[in-house]
Design an enzyme around this catalytic site. Sequence first.
Site, PDB file in Angstrom:
ATOM      1  N   SER A  63       0.895  -1.131  -0.009  1.00 31.81           N
ATOM      2  CA  SER A  63      -0.082  -0.064  -0.084  1.00 31.81           C
ATOM      3  C   SER A  63       0.710   1.317  -0.162  1.00 31.81           C
ATOM      4  O   SER A  63       0.382   2.203  -0.380  1.00 31.81           O
ATOM      5  CB  SER A  63      -0.994   0.006   1.314  1.00 31.81           C
ATOM      6  OG  SER A  63      -1.833  -0.996   1.322  1.00 31.81           O
ATOM      7  N   ASP A  88      -1.581   5.357   8.572  1.00 35.51           N
ATOM      8  CA  ASP A  88      -1.230   4.197   7.644  1.00 35.51           C
ATOM      9  C   ASP A  88      -0.761   4.603   6.439  1.00 35.51           C
ATOM     10  O   ASP A  88      -1.093   5.919   5.912  1.00 35.51           O
ATOM     11  CB  ASP A  88      -2.504   3.055   7.830  1.00 35.51           C
ATOM     12  CG  ASP A  88      -2.020   1.690   7.366  1.00 35.51           C
ATOM     13  OD1 ASP A  88      -1.001   1.501   7.426  1.00 35.51           O
ATOM     14  OD2 ASP A  88      -2.743   1.242   6.576  1.00 35.51           O
ATOM     15  N   GLU A 124     -10.699   6.124   2.571  1.00 36.61           N
ATOM     16  CA  GLU A 124     -10.118   4.707   2.496  1.00 36.61           C
ATOM     17  C   GLU A 124     -11.028   3.760   3.447  1.00 36.61           C
ATOM     18  O   GLU A 124     -10.943   4.000   4.574  1.00 36.61           O
ATOM     19  CB  GLU A 124      -8.663   4.773   2.867  1.00 36.61           C
ATOM     20  CG  GLU A 124      -8.082   3.393   2.879  1.00 36.61           C
ATOM     21  CD  GLU A 124      -6.557   3.330   3.401  1.00 36.61           C
ATOM     22  OE1 GLU A 124      -5.607   2.678   2.787  1.00 36.61           O
ATOM     23  OE2 GLU A 124      -6.155   3.589   4.500  1.00 36.61           O
ATOM     24  N   ASP A 175      -9.105  -5.045   2.386  1.00 36.57           N
ATOM     25  CA  ASP A 175      -7.509  -5.592   2.372  1.00 36.57           C
ATOM     26  C   ASP A 175      -7.120  -6.291   3.546  1.00 36.57           C
ATOM     27  O   ASP A 175      -6.803  -7.243   3.381  1.00 36.57           O
ATOM     28  CB  ASP A 175      -6.399  -4.170   2.205  1.00 36.57           C
ATOM     29  CG  ASP A 175      -5.005  -4.683   2.466  1.00 36.57           C
ATOM     30  OD1 ASP A 175      -4.501  -5.596   1.505  1.00 36.57           O
ATOM     31  OD2 ASP A 175      -4.412  -4.574   3.459  1.00 36.57           O
ATOM     32  N   HIS A 195      -4.218  -2.089  -4.944  1.00 41.48           N
ATOM     33  CA  HIS A 195      -3.531  -3.450  -5.418  1.00 41.48           C
ATOM     34  C   HIS A 195      -4.798  -4.301  -5.005  1.00 41.48           C
ATOM     35  O   HIS A 195      -5.688  -4.155  -4.379  1.00 41.48           O
ATOM     36  CB  HIS A 195      -2.414  -3.836  -4.552  1.00 41.48           C
ATOM     37  CG  HIS A 195      -2.413  -3.697  -3.177  1.00 41.48           C
ATOM     38  ND1 HIS A 195      -3.446  -4.613  -2.449  1.00 41.48           N
ATOM     39  CD2 HIS A 195      -2.126  -2.767  -2.397  1.00 41.48           C
ATOM     40  CE1 HIS A 195      -3.168  -4.203  -1.262  1.00 41.48           C
ATOM     41  NE2 HIS A 195      -2.435  -3.256  -1.043  1.00 41.48           N
ATOM     42  N   HIS A 205      -0.856  -9.704  -1.457  1.00 42.03           N
ATOM     43  CA  HIS A 205      -1.356  -9.060  -2.513  1.00 42.03           C
ATOM     44  C   HIS A 205      -1.089  -9.771  -3.711  1.00 42.03           C
ATOM     45  O   HIS A 205       0.007 -10.475  -3.515  1.00 42.03           O
ATOM     46  CB  HIS A 205      -0.690  -7.684  -2.502  1.00 42.03           C
ATOM     47  CG  HIS A 205      -0.609  -6.746  -1.345  1.00 42.03           C
ATOM     48  ND1 HIS A 205      -0.148  -5.736  -1.072  1.00 42.03           N
ATOM     49  CD2 HIS A 205      -1.684  -7.183  -0.377  1.00 42.03           C
ATOM     50  CE1 HIS A 205      -0.401  -5.195   0.102  1.00 42.03           C
ATOM     51  NE2 HIS A 205      -1.248  -6.045   0.663  1.00 42.03           N
TER      52      HIS A 205
HETATM   53 ZN   LIG Z   1      -2.554  -5.210   2.136  1.00 48.57          ZN
END
Ligand SMILES: [Zn+2]
Length: 423
Positions: free
Chosen positions: A96, A147, A291, A296, A339, A384
């Site tokens: 990320s 983050d 976000e 994720d 991603h 990922h």
């Molecule tokens: Zn991740």
Amino acid sequence: MFVRTVRWLAPVVAATVATAGVTVAQSWGGSAPAGSGRVTPRNVIFINGDGMAAAHREAARLFYAGLDGRLVMDSLPVSGQLTTSPRDPETPITDSAAGASAWATGQRTYNGAISVDVNGNPLPTLGTQAKAAGKATGLVTTAQVTDASPAAFFSNSVDRAAQDDIARQYLEVSKPDVILGGGEDWWLPAGSPGAYPDQPAADPTEGSRGTQGDLIARARADGYQYVSTAAQLATVRRGKLLGLFANEELFQQRPEGQGDVYDPPVSLATMTRTALSTLSTERRGFFLLVEEEGVDEFAHNNNGRRTLQAMGELEKAVSVAREYAARHRDTLVVVTGDHETGGLAVEDTATTDESGDGVSAEDGPFPVAGSPLSFNIDWTTGSHTGQDVPVTAYGPLADRFTGKHPNTYVHQVLAPVLTRRSS
Ligand SMILES: [Zn+2]
């Protein structure tokens, strides 16, 4: 020239403006010369479904909207694809940090980098540049506010783990007007638990760990209203706002039945709505990063149920942004992911499970909304993947997102909007 213009508005207002592109262009507020077919947006809402690629969107579409339905995020009139590879000596698969750095700086870099180049040199970031250009700026996330994804827009660091230093940079350098999300642990030194107690039962590893002093007190001294509960958020005045609603993420990311929790004290949609009401008072416009981190994190845990739940929360936030943009035609909304996570596949429930057992076993069946059918979610990895990600967009300049581009292309489109000083 107007073909392009009409296209992005078509699903929204086609019924009311079907007669002429000229009418559509004027409805934006008249800032473009008649016939230009392209208007520079004043506001940008950039929405990251962290770890979200095409299959996550399709699973959510089936689950929430059904076979003939459409998610709001998929109904935005322009769509394209982005590749996500970083410039990392060890892997072609991004994290990320490198992904958001590509958006925020236009340069590919190594995994773990927060808007620094491959040699560790800091790069100008869109969040900081937008502020310098006179716009209001904000970030809302279900992750820590420091983050990787928000950090890349508003700070520079050779290491994404330095979240306390990233928080310090927010206060000293990039100064976002609105900061809403989790990560209280990084704003307070060890021994100062803050509003969210250290070592909670849900995750005993959590606890204040900042090395930059009491950054919440500093934020208050700098004029931020500080809130830590939904009730407090509901009564904020306009002005600079810091809201921290968890020690770390606003959820507990675990495999199914192992303490997985997605029950945030404040929803992403509520945070987005609050941010918009504050940021929209700046007449020179704003940049807002939104976000949803749960997509994720739960995909990392191969947790289909919670991944779908996070997708649903993201969808509600997209609806808030899209409704705002429909009322404020000078607003560009972009929805994408940094991603793919999990190698997620949407599968028939009748197939045998080819991909292992334990947490990586197939999840489901999940019902298809409004149908007797159901589907399974299967996983390839707990990490990922290199799949490209869909990007959908609405508003002025949305049409630039057609086609397939590297993720740095986001910067190419947004930089002229966010770095130019507006009056
Ligand atoms: Zn991740």
